[in-house]
Design a protein around this motif. Structure first.
Motif, PDB file in Angstrom:
ATOM      1  N   SER A  25      36.490 -12.216  11.776  1.00  0.00           N
ATOM      2  CA  SER A  25      36.610 -10.763  11.959  1.00  0.00           C
ATOM      3  C   SER A  25      36.719 -10.054  10.621  1.00  0.00           C
ATOM      4  CB  SER A  25      37.833 -10.425  12.816  1.00  0.00           C
ATOM      5  OG  SER A  25      37.637 -10.847  14.126  1.00  0.00           O
ATOM      6  N   TYR A  26      37.537 -10.601   9.734  1.00  0.00           N
ATOM      7  CA  TYR A  26      37.696 -10.007   8.401  1.00  0.00           C
ATOM      8  C   TYR A  26      36.345  -9.946   7.669  1.00  0.00           C
ATOM      9  CZ  TYR A  26      38.533  -9.972   3.381  1.00  0.00           C
ATOM     10  OH  TYR A  26      38.460  -9.707   2.034  1.00  0.00           O
ATOM     11  N   VAL A  27      35.612 -11.053   7.675  1.00  0.00           N
ATOM     12  CA  VAL A  27      34.338 -11.116   6.948  1.00  0.00           C
ATOM     13  C   VAL A  27      33.287 -10.215   7.589  1.00  0.00           C
ATOM     14  CG1 VAL A  27      32.406 -12.642   6.329  1.00  0.00           C
ATOM     15  CG2 VAL A  27      34.764 -13.365   5.920  1.00  0.00           C
ATOM     16  N   MET A  28      33.202 -10.221   8.905  1.00  0.00           N
ATOM     17  CA  MET A  28      32.180  -9.417   9.570  1.00  0.00           C
ATOM     18  C   MET A  28      32.473  -7.918   9.458  1.00  0.00           C
ATOM     19  SD  MET A  28      30.248 -11.865  10.052  1.00  0.00           S
ATOM     20  CE  MET A  28      28.866 -10.984  10.716  1.00  0.00           C
ATOM     21  N   GLU A  29      33.731  -7.534   9.504  1.00  0.00           N
ATOM     22  CA  GLU A  29      34.081  -6.126   9.278  1.00  0.00           C
ATOM     23  C   GLU A  29      33.721  -5.711   7.856  1.00  0.00           C
ATOM     24  OE1 GLU A  29      38.221  -5.661  10.365  1.00  0.00           O
ATOM     25  OE2 GLU A  29      37.790  -6.252  12.436  1.00  0.00           O
ATOM     26  N   SER A  30      33.962  -6.598   6.902  1.00  0.00           N
ATOM     27  CA  SER A  30      33.602  -6.329   5.509  1.00  0.00           C
ATOM     28  C   SER A  30      32.089  -6.223   5.347  1.00  0.00           C
ATOM     29  CB  SER A  30      34.125  -7.434   4.588  1.00  0.00           C
ATOM     30  OG  SER A  30      35.524  -7.483   4.609  1.00  0.00           O
ATOM     31  N   ALA A  31      31.357  -7.122   6.011  1.00  0.00           N
ATOM     32  CA  ALA A  31      29.892  -7.108   5.933  1.00  0.00           C
ATOM     33  C   ALA A  31      29.354  -5.794   6.487  1.00  0.00           C
ATOM     34  CB  ALA A  31      29.312  -8.297   6.693  1.00  0.00           C
ATOM     35  N   GLU A  32      29.901  -5.376   7.608  1.00  0.00           N
ATOM     36  CA  GLU A  32      29.496  -4.101   8.221  1.00  0.00           C
ATOM     37  C   GLU A  32      29.756  -2.945   7.245  1.00  0.00           C
ATOM     38  OE1 GLU A  32      28.354  -1.754  11.687  1.00  0.00           O
ATOM     39  OE2 GLU A  32      28.679  -3.914  11.761  1.00  0.00           O
ATOM     40  N   ALA A  33      30.932  -2.937   6.637  1.00  0.00           N
ATOM     41  CA  ALA A  33      31.297  -1.878   5.692  1.00  0.00           C
ATOM     42  C   ALA A  33      30.404  -1.886   4.453  1.00  0.00           C
ATOM     43  CB  ALA A  33      32.761  -2.018   5.287  1.00  0.00           C
ATOM     44  N   CYS A  34      29.897  -3.058   4.094  1.00  0.00           N
ATOM     45  CA  CYS A  34      29.015  -3.183   2.923  1.00  0.00           C
ATOM     46  C   CYS A  34      27.553  -2.920   3.268  1.00  0.00           C
ATOM     47  CB  CYS A  34      29.168  -4.564   2.287  1.00  0.00           C
ATOM     48  SG  CYS A  34      30.735  -4.790   1.424  1.00  0.00           S
ATOM     49  N   GLY A  35      27.268  -2.658   4.536  1.00  0.00           N
ATOM     50  CA  GLY A  35      25.916  -2.306   4.932  1.00  0.00           C
ATOM     51  C   GLY A  35      25.021  -3.440   5.368  1.00  0.00           C
ATOM     52  N   VAL A  36      25.599  -4.602   5.690  1.00  0.00           N
ATOM     53  CA  VAL A  36      24.779  -5.707   6.192  1.00  0.00           C
ATOM     54  C   VAL A  36      24.305  -5.314   7.595  1.00  0.00           C
ATOM     55  CG1 VAL A  36      24.707  -8.150   6.837  1.00  0.00           C
ATOM     56  CG2 VAL A  36      26.046  -7.433   4.844  1.00  0.00           C
ATOM     57  N   PRO A  37      22.978  -5.249   7.797  1.00  0.00           N
ATOM     58  CA  PRO A  37      22.457  -4.851   9.111  1.00  0.00           C
ATOM     59  C   PRO A  37      22.898  -5.813  10.211  1.00  0.00           C
ATOM     60  CG  PRO A  37      20.706  -4.870   7.468  1.00  0.00           C
ATOM     61  CD  PRO A  37      21.901  -5.503   6.837  1.00  0.00           C
ATOM     62  N   THR A  38      23.056  -5.292  11.408  1.00  0.00           N
ATOM     63  CA  THR A  38      23.514  -6.086  12.549  1.00  0.00           C
ATOM     64  C   THR A  38      22.671  -7.343  12.734  1.00  0.00           C
ATOM     65  OG1 THR A  38      24.265  -4.062  13.608  1.00  0.00           O
ATOM     66  CG2 THR A  38      24.023  -5.998  15.015  1.00  0.00           C
ATOM     67  N   LYS A  39      21.340  -7.229  12.606  1.00  0.00           N
ATOM     68  CA  LYS A  39      20.506  -8.412  12.841  1.00  0.00           C
ATOM     69  C   LYS A  39      20.634  -9.459  11.730  1.00  0.00           C
ATOM     70  CE  LYS A  39      16.362  -5.729  11.923  1.00  0.00           C
ATOM     71  NZ  LYS A  39      15.006  -5.480  12.334  1.00  0.00           N
ATOM     72  N   ARG A  40      21.155  -9.105  10.563  1.00  0.00           N
ATOM     73  CA  ARG A  40      21.404 -10.083   9.492  1.00  0.00           C
ATOM     74  C   ARG A  40      22.796 -10.689   9.614  1.00  0.00           C
ATOM     75  NH1 ARG A  40      18.764 -12.264   6.109  1.00  0.00           N
ATOM     76  NH2 ARG A  40      20.074 -12.002   4.295  1.00  0.00           N
ATOM     77  N   GLN A  41      23.677 -10.026  10.352  1.00  0.00           N
ATOM     78  CA  GLN A  41      25.060 -10.494  10.447  1.00  0.00           C
ATOM     79  C   GLN A  41      25.179 -11.853  11.122  1.00  0.00           C
ATOM     80  OE1 GLN A  41      27.684  -7.468  12.033  1.00  0.00           O
ATOM     81  NE2 GLN A  41      26.898  -5.939  10.595  1.00  0.00           N
ATOM     82  N   LEU A  42      24.316 -12.153  12.085  1.00  0.00           N
ATOM     83  CA  LEU A  42      24.379 -13.456  12.754  1.00  0.00           C
ATOM     84  C   LEU A  42      24.109 -14.578  11.756  1.00  0.00           C
ATOM     85  CD1 LEU A  42      24.776 -15.207  15.220  1.00  0.00           C
ATOM     86  CD2 LEU A  42      22.370 -14.847  15.790  1.00  0.00           C
ATOM     87  N   LYS A  43      23.121 -14.387  10.905  1.00  0.00           N
ATOM     88  CA  LYS A  43      22.805 -15.395   9.886  1.00  0.00           C
ATOM     89  C   LYS A  43      24.001 -15.581   8.936  1.00  0.00           C
ATOM     90  CE  LYS A  43      18.986 -16.734   6.930  1.00  0.00           C
ATOM     91  NZ  LYS A  43      17.672 -16.374   6.429  1.00  0.00           N
ATOM     92  N   LEU A  44      24.603 -14.479   8.532  1.00  0.00           N
ATOM     93  CA  LEU A  44      25.790 -14.543   7.679  1.00  0.00           C
ATOM     94  C   LEU A  44      26.909 -15.292   8.392  1.00  0.00           C
ATOM     95  CD1 LEU A  44      27.470 -13.699   5.190  1.00  0.00           C
ATOM     96  CD2 LEU A  44      27.965 -11.555   6.391  1.00  0.00           C
ATOM     97  N   GLN A  45      27.106 -14.996   9.666  1.00  0.00           N
ATOM     98  CA  GLN A  45      28.157 -15.650  10.442  1.00  0.00           C
ATOM     99  C   GLN A  45      27.941 -17.159  10.494  1.00  0.00           C
ATOM    100  OE1 GLN A  45      28.860 -13.972  14.330  1.00  0.00           O
ATOM    101  NE2 GLN A  45      29.894 -15.804  15.046  1.00  0.00           N
ATOM    102  N   LEU A  46      26.706 -17.593  10.678  1.00  0.00           N
ATOM    103  CA  LEU A  46      26.423 -19.035  10.739  1.00  0.00           C
ATOM    104  C   LEU A  46      26.750 -19.731   9.422  1.00  0.00           C
ATOM    105  CD1 LEU A  46      23.049 -18.933  12.709  1.00  0.00           C
ATOM    106  CD2 LEU A  46      25.283 -19.695  13.563  1.00  0.00           C
ATOM    107  N   GLY A  47      26.364 -19.118   8.321  1.00  0.00           N
ATOM    108  CA  GLY A  47      26.674 -19.700   7.012  1.00  0.00           C
ATOM    109  C   GLY A  47      28.160 -19.708   6.727  1.00  0.00           C
ATOM    110  N   PHE A  48      28.842 -18.624   7.095  1.00  0.00           N
ATOM    111  CA  PHE A  48      30.287 -18.530   6.900  1.00  0.00           C
ATOM    112  C   PHE A  48      30.996 -19.612   7.708  1.00  0.00           C
ATOM    113  CE2 PHE A  48      34.344 -16.874   8.558  1.00  0.00           C
ATOM    114  CZ  PHE A  48      35.054 -16.825   7.366  1.00  0.00           C
ATOM    115  N   GLU A  49      30.584 -19.779   8.963  1.00  0.00           N
ATOM    116  CA  GLU A  49      31.213 -20.789   9.812  1.00  0.00           C
ATOM    117  C   GLU A  49      31.088 -22.178   9.198  1.00  0.00           C
ATOM    118  OE1 GLU A  49      30.731 -22.770  14.219  1.00  0.00           O
ATOM    119  OE2 GLU A  49      30.228 -20.657  13.983  1.00  0.00           O
ATOM    120  N   GLU A  50      29.918 -22.500   8.703  1.00  0.00           N
ATOM    121  CA  GLU A  50      29.708 -23.812   8.098  1.00  0.00           C
ATOM    122  C   GLU A  50      30.661 -24.030   6.922  1.00  0.00           C
ATOM    123  OE1 GLU A  50      28.667 -27.470   7.860  1.00  0.00           O
ATOM    124  OE2 GLU A  50      27.724 -26.213   9.376  1.00  0.00           O
TER     125      GLU A  50
END
Length: 149
Positions: A25-50
């Motif tokens: 939640s912390y990372v995805m809220e930060s990504a949203e605030a930094c302008g990471v588009p919704t469709k790119r957020q899933l890819k970011l989430q997968l890498g973060f999880e790993e």
């Protein structure tokens, strides 16, 4: 990639799977605030999880649960995610890329290292440092994610 965050504090979490959703939640809220588009957020989430699940699973192996620190920021059109832990020294960048020799199938891939190979394909750059801070040593992994790729 040059540049460092200015006055961006580390956020501390217990390095346990029960806290993964809070970290995410912390990372995805930060990504949203930094302008990471919704469709790119899933890819970011997968890498973060790993990255996070590997730290939680292996950094403090045989020890009491440790801590994991996260910090996020934006540099130009890049979302920067930093992870720091006080566990066993481990440089994921030295790990052989399990997908580099183009295996015929996933069954042909050696066990271990597949997650790191996956991260190499998600993040446009990764850096690692093992350094002393306040008398203790820390693994410090920085992941760079193109916001608009």
């Amino acid at each position: 990639m040059s540049g460092k965050p200015i006055d961006i504090a580390w956020k501390e979490f217990p390095a346990v799977l029960d806290k993964y959703d809070e970290m995410l939640s912390y990372v995805m809220e930060s990504a949203e605030a930094c302008g990471v588009p919704t469709k790119r957020q899933l890819k970011l989430q997968l890498g973060f999880e790993e990255a996070v699940v590997n730290i939680i699973s292996y950094a403090y192996l045989g020890q009491e649960p440790g801590k994991l620190w996260l910090r996020t920021w934006k540099k130009d059109e890049t979302f920067v995610l930093e992870l720091k832990d006080g566990g066993s020294r481990f440089n994921p960048l030295l790990k052989e890329d399990a997908l580099e020799n183009k295996p015929k199938s996933l069954e042909d891939v050696k066990i271990g290292g597949l997650g790191i190979a996956f991260m190499r394909r998600i993040f446009n750059e990764m850096s690692y440092d093992y350094k002393r801070e306040g008398g203790l040593f820390y693994n410090h992994l920085t992941l760079y994610f193109d916001i608009l790729a």
